[in-house]
Design an enzyme around this catalytic site. Sequence first.
Site, PDB file in Angstrom:
ATOM      1  N   ASP A  17      -3.491  37.533 -14.318  1.00 40.25           N
ATOM      2  CA  ASP A  17      -4.778  37.650 -13.613  1.00 40.25           C
ATOM      3  C   ASP A  17      -4.670  38.572 -12.404  1.00 40.25           C
ATOM      4  O   ASP A  17      -5.462  39.501 -12.239  1.00 40.25           O
ATOM      5  CB  ASP A  17      -5.261  36.273 -13.133  1.00 40.25           C
ATOM      6  CG  ASP A  17      -5.875  35.456 -14.248  1.00 40.25           C
ATOM      7  OD1 ASP A  17      -5.625  35.796 -15.420  1.00 40.25           O
ATOM      8  OD2 ASP A  17      -6.590  34.482 -13.954  1.00 40.25           O
ATOM      9  N   SER A  54     -11.778  34.572 -11.081  1.00 38.99           N
ATOM     10  CA  SER A  54     -12.432  34.582  -9.769  1.00 38.99           C
ATOM     11  C   SER A  54     -11.433  34.388  -8.621  1.00 38.99           C
ATOM     12  O   SER A  54     -11.527  35.080  -7.601  1.00 38.99           O
ATOM     13  CB  SER A  54     -13.553  33.544  -9.702  1.00 38.99           C
ATOM     14  OG  SER A  54     -13.055  32.289  -9.395  1.00 38.99           O
TER      15      SER A  54
HETATM   16  O1  PMV Z   1      -7.152  32.259 -15.389  1.00 32.03           O
HETATM   17  P1  PMV Z   1      -7.537  32.132 -16.807  1.00 32.03           P
HETATM   18  O2  PMV Z   1      -8.283  30.893 -17.134  1.00 32.03           O
HETATM   19  O3  PMV Z   1      -8.107  33.386 -17.357  1.00 32.03           O
HETATM   20  O4  PMV Z   1      -6.194  31.907 -17.670  1.00 32.03           O
HETATM   21  C1  PMV Z   1      -5.032  32.586 -17.432  1.00 32.03           C
HETATM   22  C2  PMV Z   1      -4.293  32.754 -18.698  1.00 32.03           C
HETATM   23  C3  PMV Z   1      -3.246  31.721 -19.048  1.00 32.03           C
HETATM   24  O5  PMV Z   1      -2.409  32.391 -19.987  1.00 32.03           O
HETATM   25  C4  PMV Z   1      -3.876  30.513 -19.717  1.00 32.03           C
HETATM   26  C5  PMV Z   1      -2.431  31.266 -17.862  1.00 32.03           C
HETATM   27  C6  PMV Z   1      -1.554  32.343 -17.249  1.00 32.03           C
HETATM   28  O6  PMV Z   1      -1.095  32.129 -16.134  1.00 32.03           O
HETATM   29  O7  PMV Z   1      -1.315  33.366 -17.896  1.00 32.03           O
END
Ligand code: PMV
Length: 314
Positions: free
Chosen positions: A150, A106
Amino acid sequence: MSSFAPLGSGHAPGKIIFFGEHAVVYGRPAIAVPLPQMLARAIVYRDQHCLIEATDLNRTINVAAADHDDPFACSARLVCSELGEPLPPWRIVVHSDIPIASGLGSGAAITAAIIRAMLHAFGATLSLMRLSELVYEVEKLHHGTPSGIDNTVVVYGQPLWFVRGQPPEPFNVGAPLHLLIADTGVSSPTRVTVATVRKGWQADRTAYETVFSSIGELVHSARREIETGNTLALGRLMDENQKALAELDVSSSELERLVTAARSSGALGAKLSGGGRGGNMIALVEHPDRASVAKALTKAGAKAVLATTLHAKD
Ligand code: PMV
């Protein structure tokens, strides 16, 4: 009061991490896919000051007066400094369908939507790579040390092979993949789980690096199985990935309950997705089993279950 005619708009999807979360922070590959059913949207109207109205949070941020590390204000300031423009007299109204702190991207999607809407209103464009870099700057405020996965997937909006510090690679999906995404209802900030893994890694680098490398290997296998459309093998790889994530101590009793319920009601594989300790899990299912697995997930405590399909390209 803002005038009614919008000057610009932008949106970005949520995302799920299919394989490789956490290990991706330590240089291993990961696979992420966008969730086009869930969007963050921003619309720009004329106003007297530069304001961001976060409708879901019931907050209006005056960009000129906001703290240095306010993610909303930071998004607007980054666009202006990128374009060499002063803060414009605009009200940027933001709305998102993506639940927060649940591993669905999000924060990154909201930032990308704000930046896109402002670029539209300025009549400017940026490359996907540059846009992703700007979103990454704001992600650092949310996450501390994000891998960049992300911001990359919400900006590119397609299934991606991602290695930290390298350009992302879109890749083909060989057969439609039906996924269920189930929410534990437990809010779990990624910053916390990333810090937990870092602490464990600092205490025993050899053991953690071994787990990261085994995750990296199964992400390579997962890409091959996605490209060839071998869903049975892909399900098994999800189960292996979940086991490795539990070894990193980022699973939880709620996640395990949902993963077990999915598998025992016919899912081909299941794992947590994102930071873990709460948030969402994903299950790979054959199309006819979607409803029964979704029902089992709800019975096992899921607060919401969403179905999505990754379509094969011709
Ligand atoms: O933002 P999320 O909760 O989907 O997690 C990101 C993935 C992680 O590998 C845990 C952190 C990252 O920065 O890649």
